[in-house]
Design an enzyme around this catalytic site. Structure first.
Site, short mmCIF file in Angstrom:
data_model
loop_
_atom_site.label_atom_id
_atom_site.label_comp_id
_atom_site.label_asym_id
_atom_site.label_seq_id
_atom_site.Cartn_x
_atom_site.Cartn_y
_atom_site.Cartn_z
N HIS A 237 1.13 -1.69 0.26
CA HIS A 237 0.28 0.00 0.12
C HIS A 237 0.70 0.95 -0.09
O HIS A 237 0.81 2.02 -1.00
CB HIS A 237 -1.09 -0.43 1.24
O1 RIB Z 1 -4.98 -0.11 4.67
C1 RIB Z 1 -3.35 0.41 4.28
C2 RIB Z 1 -2.87 1.14 5.15
O2 RIB Z 1 -2.94 1.17 7.12
C3 RIB Z 1 -0.80 1.37 4.63
O3 RIB Z 1 -1.03 2.42 5.13
C4 RIB Z 1 -0.87 0.13 6.38
O4 RIB Z 1 0.66 0.71 6.90
C5 RIB Z 1 -1.55 0.82 7.59
O5 RIB Z 1 -1.61 1.74 8.06
#
Ligand code: RIB
Ligand code: CA
Length: 307
Positions: A237
């Protein structure tokens, strides 16, 4: 000239890969890591930021701690996705990298006042909302904000909401409403960017501390993905927000108007991206598409530069 960036982060295993990618990329000058509560509590996200800078051999980068709670109080969250300590529960020596005496908001403001700055936000947006409240008008002095957050179709922490937005919807709403140019990488984009077991084997084959630690951190995160998504593709992500800065041609995006649901019995934390033609030229962009092989190749190339 490298782009000056501050990474606002809640490390977090995918944050760790994003941070190591940024530190290994000559296109970027990482001025500071500002930490926020999110994947784990603030004391742990701040310790993890220090650990990662120690691992990368970058004591020159500032670490500043930000907000420990969301604007309206942090929602209960079972956590555990990133391990008890937030980085996959490995053994780490105590880092020598210090915590800056000023809080994250003061370090962000100073970095903004010192010259063109891009803020990369890969955790809950509490620090950025407090920056806007503490220094009205600051949004007009920020070059750009790139956010990992939100979802166009389906959330992760609830059916409607992605974690970073869900964790502090009031902050996200205020950040989305600010006047800074913004690029948002929602789950429908980030799910296209993932590492797999071949990449873990490659990282180990580097025979470097960074390669080994990344593989060790990512292994339990892969197991989480297998439990949650029934496959071991490890979704990167946060690295997509860094990737967007390293290679702006790599991510197809659209102009949108964006806002956040803060009410709603089932929809609190949902993000709304208005893609109607009227917003085509908007300075708010949402990431739509990327090629994973191109993404993986860059991540491998950059992580291989650590010695
Ligand atoms: O949904 C994904 C996000 O949530 C990313 O930033 C992961 O590190 C969590 O913080
Ligand atoms: Ca994160």
């Amino acid at each position: 000239m490298p782009r000056r960036v501050v990474i606002d982060t809640d490390p977090g295993v995918d944050d760790a890969v994003a941070i190591l990618l940024a530190l290994a990329s000559p296109e970027l000058e990482v001025v500071a890591l500002t930490t926020v509560a999110g994947n784990v509590a603030l004391d742990k996200t701040t310790l993890n930021a220090r650990r990662l800078l120690e691992l990368a051999g970058r004591p020159d980068v500032i670490v500043a701690a930000g907000m420990a709670e969301a604007l309206a109080g942090s929602p209960a969250h079972e956590g555990g996705v990133h391990g008890e300590d937030g980085l996959g529960d490995l053994d780490w020596d105590e880092p020598s990298v210090p915590v800056h005496p000023d809080d994250a908001v003061e370090v962000l403001r100073a970095a903004i006042e010192a010259g063109p700055l891009t803020v990369v936000a890969i955790g809950p947006l509490t620090n950025l909302a407090v920056l806007l409240r503490r220094y009205p008008g600051v949004d007009e002095r920020v070059e750009r904000v790139v956010i990992m957050g939100g979802a166009s179709f389906m959330g992760n922490v609830t059916p409607a909401a992605e974690f970073n937005i869900w964790a502090d919807p009031e902050a996200a709403r205020e950040v989305f409403a600010a006047r800074w140019p913004m690029a948002i990488m929602p789950l429908d984009l980030t799910h296209q960017a993932f590492l797999n077991d071949d990449d873990l084997a490659y990282l180990r084959s580097l025979r470097t501390e960074v390669g080994r630690r990344c593989a060790d951190m990512l292994e339990p995160y892969a197991a989480f993905h297998e439990r949650w998504y029934a496959n071991r593709d490890i979704i990167m992500h946060d690295a997509t927000a860094i990737y967007e800065l390293i290679d702006p041609t790599a991510i197809t995006s659209e102009g949108v108007a964006a806002t956040v649901e803060t009410g709603g019995e089932y929809s609190r934390g949902a993000t709304w991206f208005d893609r109607r033609p009227a917003h085509r030229a908007s300075p708010v962009r949402v990431g739509v598409r990327l090629d994973n092989d191109r993404f993986r190749a860059l991540v491998r190339e950059r992580l291989a530069t650590y010695r």
